[in-house]
Motif scaffolding. Structure first.
Motif, PDB file in Angstrom:
ATOM      1  N   UNK A   1      -3.759  27.404  -3.608  1.00 16.68           N
ATOM      2  CA  UNK A   1      -4.904  26.526  -3.343  1.00 16.68           C
ATOM      3  C   UNK A   1      -5.217  26.489  -1.856  1.00 16.68           C
ATOM      4  N   UNK A   2      -6.493  26.470  -1.545  1.00 13.39           N
ATOM      5  CA  UNK A   2      -6.925  26.297  -0.159  1.00 13.39           C
ATOM      6  C   UNK A   2      -6.659  24.848   0.254  1.00 13.39           C
ATOM      7  N   UNK A   3      -6.547  24.611   1.558  1.00 14.52           N
ATOM      8  CA  UNK A   3      -6.274  23.265   2.064  1.00 14.52           C
ATOM      9  C   UNK A   3      -7.317  22.249   1.606  1.00 14.52           C
ATOM     10  N   UNK A   4      -8.570  22.655   1.587  1.00 12.73           N
ATOM     11  CA  UNK A   4      -9.639  21.735   1.184  1.00 12.73           C
ATOM     12  C   UNK A   4      -9.416  21.243  -0.241  1.00 12.73           C
ATOM     13  N   UNK A   5      -9.057  22.128  -1.149  1.00 11.65           N
ATOM     14  CA  UNK A   5      -8.817  21.741  -2.544  1.00 11.65           C
ATOM     15  C   UNK A   5      -7.618  20.803  -2.653  1.00 11.65           C
ATOM     16  N   UNK A   6      -6.603  21.045  -1.858  1.00 12.59           N
ATOM     17  CA  UNK A   6      -5.422  20.172  -1.858  1.00 12.59           C
ATOM     18  C   UNK A   6      -5.810  18.768  -1.405  1.00 12.59           C
ATOM     19  N   UNK A   7      -6.567  18.708  -0.319  1.00 10.65           N
ATOM     20  CA  UNK A   7      -6.991  17.408   0.207  1.00 10.65           C
ATOM     21  C   UNK A   7      -7.876  16.685  -0.797  1.00 10.65           C
ATOM     22  N   UNK A   8      -8.794  17.407  -1.414  1.00 12.47           N
ATOM     23  CA  UNK A   8      -9.668  16.794  -2.406  1.00 12.47           C
ATOM     24  C   UNK A   8      -8.868  16.206  -3.565  1.00 12.47           C
ATOM     25  N   UNK A   9      -7.810  16.892  -3.972  1.00 12.52           N
ATOM     26  CA  UNK A   9      -6.966  16.387  -5.061  1.00 12.52           C
ATOM     27  C   UNK A   9      -6.286  15.079  -4.660  1.00 12.52           C
ATOM     28  N   UNK A  10      -5.827  15.004  -3.422  1.00 13.15           N
ATOM     29  CA  UNK A  10      -5.193  13.774  -2.933  1.00 13.15           C
ATOM     30  C   UNK A  10      -6.223  12.655  -2.853  1.00 13.15           C
ATOM     31  N   UNK A  11      -7.399  12.952  -2.299  1.00 13.39           N
ATOM     32  CA  UNK A  11      -8.448  11.936  -2.187  1.00 13.39           C
ATOM     33  C   UNK A  11      -8.832  11.385  -3.557  1.00 13.39           C
ATOM     34  N   UNK A  12      -8.857  12.246  -4.549  1.00 19.58           N
ATOM     35  CA  UNK A  12      -9.206  11.792  -5.898  1.00 19.58           C
ATOM     36  C   UNK A  12      -8.140  10.837  -6.438  1.00 19.58           C
ATOM     37  N   UNK A  13      -6.879  11.179  -6.262  1.00 20.44           N
ATOM     38  CA  UNK A  13      -5.784  10.338  -6.759  1.00 20.44           C
ATOM     39  C   UNK A  13      -5.753   8.995  -6.018  1.00 20.44           C
ATOM     40  N   UNK A  14      -6.071   9.012  -4.733  1.00 20.70           N
ATOM     41  CA  UNK A  14      -5.998   7.799  -3.913  1.00 20.70           C
ATOM     42  C   UNK A  14      -7.376   7.175  -3.651  1.00 20.70           C
ATOM     43  N   UNK A  15      -8.354   7.477  -4.491  1.00 18.00           N
ATOM     44  CA  UNK A  15      -9.721   6.996  -4.243  1.00 18.00           C
ATOM     45  C   UNK A  15      -9.792   5.479  -4.134  1.00 18.00           C
ATOM     46  N   UNK A  16      -9.066   4.768  -4.951  1.00 18.91           N
ATOM     47  CA  UNK A  16      -9.095   3.300  -4.906  1.00 18.91           C
ATOM     48  C   UNK A  16      -8.588   2.787  -3.554  1.00 18.91           C
ATOM     49  N   UNK A  17      -7.486   3.330  -3.081  1.00 21.63           N
ATOM     50  CA  UNK A  17      -6.903   2.907  -1.809  1.00 21.63           C
ATOM     51  C   UNK A  17      -7.792   3.259  -0.623  1.00 21.63           C
ATOM     52  N   UNK A  18      -8.520   4.370  -0.725  1.00 22.19           N
ATOM     53  CA  UNK A  18      -9.393   4.810   0.357  1.00 22.19           C
ATOM     54  C   UNK A  18     -10.718   4.040   0.391  1.00 22.19           C
TER      55      UNK A  18
ATOM     56  N   UNK B   1       0.832  -1.208   0.000  1.00 18.88           N
ATOM     57  CA  UNK B   1       0.000   0.000   0.000  1.00 18.88           C
ATOM     58  C   UNK B   1       0.869   1.262   0.000  1.00 18.88           C
ATOM     59  N   UNK B   2       1.902   1.300   0.819  1.00 23.31           N
ATOM     60  CA  UNK B   2       2.756   2.484   0.880  1.00 23.31           C
ATOM     61  C   UNK B   2       3.390   2.756  -0.477  1.00 23.31           C
ATOM     62  N   UNK B   3       3.856   1.718  -1.150  1.00 23.60           N
ATOM     63  CA  UNK B   3       4.463   1.891  -2.471  1.00 23.60           C
ATOM     64  C   UNK B   3       3.451   2.389  -3.490  1.00 23.60           C
ATOM     65  N   UNK B   4       2.220   1.874  -3.411  1.00 26.68           N
ATOM     66  CA  UNK B   4       1.164   2.312  -4.334  1.00 26.68           C
ATOM     67  C   UNK B   4       0.850   3.786  -4.130  1.00 26.68           C
ATOM     68  N   UNK B   5       0.764   4.212  -2.868  1.00 25.67           N
ATOM     69  CA  UNK B   5       0.490   5.615  -2.558  1.00 25.67           C
ATOM     70  C   UNK B   5       1.606   6.499  -3.107  1.00 25.67           C
ATOM     71  N   UNK B   6       2.844   6.119  -2.840  1.00 28.46           N
ATOM     72  CA  UNK B   6       3.985   6.897  -3.325  1.00 28.46           C
ATOM     73  C   UNK B   6       3.986   6.996  -4.848  1.00 28.46           C
ATOM     74  N   UNK B   7       3.736   5.882  -5.526  1.00 27.78           N
ATOM     75  CA  UNK B   7       3.747   5.871  -6.989  1.00 27.78           C
ATOM     76  C   UNK B   7       2.659   6.778  -7.564  1.00 27.78           C
ATOM     77  N   UNK B   8       1.452   6.689  -7.017  1.00 26.12           N
ATOM     78  CA  UNK B   8       0.345   7.499  -7.530  1.00 26.12           C
ATOM     79  C   UNK B   8       0.573   8.986  -7.286  1.00 26.12           C
ATOM     80  N   UNK B   9       1.058   9.333  -6.095  1.00 23.92           N
ATOM     81  CA  UNK B   9       1.292  10.749  -5.802  1.00 23.92           C
ATOM     82  C   UNK B   9       2.451  11.303  -6.618  1.00 23.92           C
ATOM     83  N   UNK B  10       3.495  10.504  -6.822  1.00 22.96           N
ATOM     84  CA  UNK B  10       4.609  10.936  -7.673  1.00 22.96           C
ATOM     85  C   UNK B  10       4.146  11.198  -9.099  1.00 22.96           C
ATOM     86  N   UNK B  11       3.261  10.338  -9.582  1.00 27.11           N
ATOM     87  CA  UNK B  11       2.768  10.482 -10.954  1.00 27.11           C
ATOM     88  C   UNK B  11       1.842  11.691 -11.111  1.00 27.11           C
ATOM     89  N   UNK B  12       1.035  11.961 -10.091  1.00 32.12           N
ATOM     90  CA  UNK B  12       0.008  13.006 -10.192  1.00 32.12           C
ATOM     91  C   UNK B  12       0.511  14.412  -9.881  1.00 32.12           C
TER      92      UNK B  12
END
Length: 108
Positions: free
Chosen positions: A51-68, A3-14
């Protein structure tokens, strides 16, 4: 893939992150050994400028939606997201995570 590797890979790509730290903090919680359910993400990216914090968090949630959303996936995600300027202003240190205050079901 862990899971940690998947998170890192997705965030690096996005995101064009100059700093990306993904820490598995599951061991601090009432979960089975070797769990990957609680993470702390510290990321510095120009994409967060203005960007406001909420928008930043939403962007992360979108990228990691499968993991969440997956059963047995990420249960908790502490996000510390900075623009390069904000990171400099913090002294280049993310906050430390508090100790878990929750109990396990076996404590009842």
């Amino acid at each position: 893939m862990k899971m940690q590797n998947a998170i890192e890979a997705k965030l690096n790509e996005a995101f064009n992150a100059s700093i990306l730290q993904v820490e598995n903090e599951s061991h601090k919680h009432s979960v089975p050994p070797n769990s990957e359910t609680h993470f702390k993400v510290t990321m510095v990216s120009p994409a967060f400028a203005g960007q406001m914090k909420v928008k930043r968090h939403q962007a992360i949630y979108q990228v990691l939606s499968e993991e969440l959303e997956m059963a047995g996936g990420v249960h908790a995600l502490a996000l510390h997201l900075y623009s390069p300027e904000e990171w400099e202003a913090t002294g280049q240190v993310a906050p430390t995570s508090p100790n878990c205050m929750g109990g396990s079901k076996s404590d009842a």
